[in-house]
Scaffold this motif. Structure first.
Motif, mmCIF file in Angstrom:
data_model
loop_
_atom_site.group_PDB
_atom_site.id
_atom_site.type_symbol
_atom_site.label_atom_id
_atom_site.label_comp_id
_atom_site.label_asym_id
_atom_site.label_seq_id
_atom_site.Cartn_x
_atom_site.Cartn_y
_atom_site.Cartn_z
ATOM 1 N N GLU A 20 0.824 -1.209 0.000
ATOM 2 C CA GLU A 20 0.000 0.000 0.000
ATOM 3 C C GLU A 20 0.857 1.257 0.000
ATOM 4 O OE1 GLU A 20 -3.677 2.197 2.343
ATOM 5 O OE2 GLU A 20 -2.808 0.382 3.202
ATOM 6 N N GLU A 21 1.902 1.272 0.809
ATOM 7 C CA GLU A 21 2.728 2.475 0.888
ATOM 8 C C GLU A 21 3.649 2.600 -0.325
ATOM 9 O OE1 GLU A 21 1.396 4.255 2.956
ATOM 10 O OE2 GLU A 21 0.365 2.606 3.955
ATOM 11 N N SER A 22 4.051 1.479 -0.913
ATOM 12 C CA SER A 22 4.841 1.530 -2.144
ATOM 13 C C SER A 22 4.027 2.141 -3.269
ATOM 14 C CB SER A 22 5.303 0.124 -2.533
ATOM 15 O OG SER A 22 6.152 -0.427 -1.551
ATOM 16 N N VAL B 93 0.787 -6.620 -0.132
ATOM 17 C CA VAL B 93 0.889 -6.445 1.320
ATOM 18 C C VAL B 93 0.195 -5.163 1.776
ATOM 19 C CG1 VAL B 93 2.522 -5.950 3.193
ATOM 20 C CG2 VAL B 93 3.021 -7.766 1.538
ATOM 21 N N ASP B 94 -0.542 -5.281 2.858
ATOM 22 C CA ASP B 94 -1.023 -4.119 3.604
ATOM 23 C C ASP B 94 -0.348 -4.198 4.973
ATOM 24 O OD1 ASP B 94 -2.303 -2.058 4.868
ATOM 25 O OD2 ASP B 94 -4.300 -2.592 4.154
ATOM 26 N N PRO B 95 0.645 -3.345 5.229
ATOM 27 C CA PRO B 95 1.428 -3.494 6.460
ATOM 28 C C PRO B 95 0.628 -3.233 7.732
ATOM 29 C CG PRO B 95 1.984 -1.455 5.339
ATOM 30 C CD PRO B 95 1.101 -2.224 4.403
ATOM 31 N N VAL B 96 -0.280 -2.262 7.683
ATOM 32 C CA VAL B 96 -1.202 -2.026 8.802
ATOM 33 C C VAL B 96 -2.567 -1.745 8.190
ATOM 34 C CG1 VAL B 96 -1.771 -0.700 10.863
ATOM 35 C CG2 VAL B 96 0.628 -1.042 10.239
ATOM 36 N N ASP B 97 -3.417 -2.742 8.148
ATOM 37 C CA ASP B 97 -4.786 -2.518 7.705
ATOM 38 C C ASP B 97 -5.587 -2.064 8.919
ATOM 39 O OD1 ASP B 97 -6.900 -2.903 5.565
ATOM 40 O OD2 ASP B 97 -7.749 -4.005 7.255
ATOM 41 N N GLY B 98 -6.320 -0.964 8.750
ATOM 42 C CA GLY B 98 -6.996 -0.361 9.898
ATOM 43 C C GLY B 98 -6.137 0.712 10.535
ATOM 44 N N THR B 99 -5.428 1.473 9.695
ATOM 45 C CA THR B 99 -4.515 2.496 10.222
ATOM 46 C C THR B 99 -5.245 3.540 11.052
ATOM 47 O OG1 THR B 99 -2.980 2.185 8.382
ATOM 48 C CG2 THR B 99 -2.804 4.238 9.595
#
Length: 271
Positions: free
Chosen positions: A69-71, A91-97
């Motif tokens: 997501e951040e890439s 990849v979603d490193p933190v889903d629900g940020t």
């Protein structure tokens, strides 16, 4: 399997332990930023966790296209490569940020593997519970714990409309469509939104709710979770009834505990 799924699962866990949990309820104001709007957030935990996961994935899947997501926030052209990639790790490193930044313990770390355009594995790690929900295509869906314990997951049986409940995000429905959706959802026993697809897919696959509904299709939010639900016995399709594919980013998504429930919700809620 072209990617070692258990190795990928462990990478998500280690990213949470090293980069996410130490920052939970300890973020400084300078470590949280808005992206597209005030509720669309990115934190230092998101960025550092994704860097860690990307570096580790490169060790055992060096030829895979990495979609994070951040890439993608830094280089949107990455999404255009997904349809033609032979192998991709999403990849979603933190889903629900939003929850994470607010100190609410409802977030997760998500990953999926796409091979020749098809989702073949999905993993959702819950840092607070220290366990994974995961599936490989054709192999069923399981809740797995670090001690090796595994429990097979199964979605719920069909219910009458008035007894049905689930998770619905109206955030990306607009104008009359949104008003009609919210009116129709009142026919159900209840509906809610955790603002976290990781946790919502987990409870659907575990048989605790009957559906999840979304109108924004980013692959890190849905590819892994939709496969897990299908492997647990559920039915997943875009809102028009067509199959959901990892490289499709429009059309909304309804995942239900079974085809009967999906058809009922399509008729009674979506119209």
């Amino acid at each position: 399997m072209p990617v070692d799924i258990m190795a990928l699962a462990d990478v998500l866990r280690q990213a949470a332990k090293q980069e996410i949990l130490p920052r939970f309820r300890r973020l400084g104001a300078h470590e949280v930023r808005a992206k597209s709007e005030a509720t669309d957030l990115v934190t230092e935990a998101d960025e550092q966790a994704e860097r860690y996961i990307k570096a580790e994935v490169a060790k055992f899947a060096p030829d895979a296209l990495f979609i994070g997501e951040e890439s993608v926030a830094a280089d949107a052209s990455l999404l255009n490569r997904l349809a033609d990639a032979e192998l991709a790790v999403i990849v979603d490193p933190v889903d629900g940020t939003f929850n994470f930044a607010a100190g609410v313990p409802a977030f997760g770390v998500m990953a999926s593997v796409v091979y020749k355009g098809e989702a073949i594995a999905g993993i959702i790690y819950d840092p607070m519970g220290d366990d994974w929900v995961m599936a490989e295509k054709g192999g069923g869906a399981f809740l797995r714990r670090p001690d090796g314990d595994a429990v097979r997951l199964a979605t719920a049986a069909a219910k009458p409309l008035e007894a049905t409940y689930g998770m619905a995000s109206a955030a990306y429905f607009y104008a009359e469509q949104r008003l009609q959706l919210l009116t129709n959802l009142a026919k159900l026993r209840f509906f809610a939104s955790y603002r976290c697809s990781a946790q919502e897919y987990r409870i659907l696959a575990g048989g605790h709710v009957d559906f999840v509904l979304y109108n924004k299709l980013m692959p890190w939010d849905h590819v892994g979770g939709s496969l897990i639900v299908q492997e647990a016995g559920g039915h997943v399709a875009k809102l028009d009834g067509s199959p959901y594919r990892p490289h499709e980013f429009e059309g909304g998504l309804l995942a239900a505990s079974n085809k009967e429930t999906w058809d009922m919700l399509k008729r009674e809620i979506l119209g």
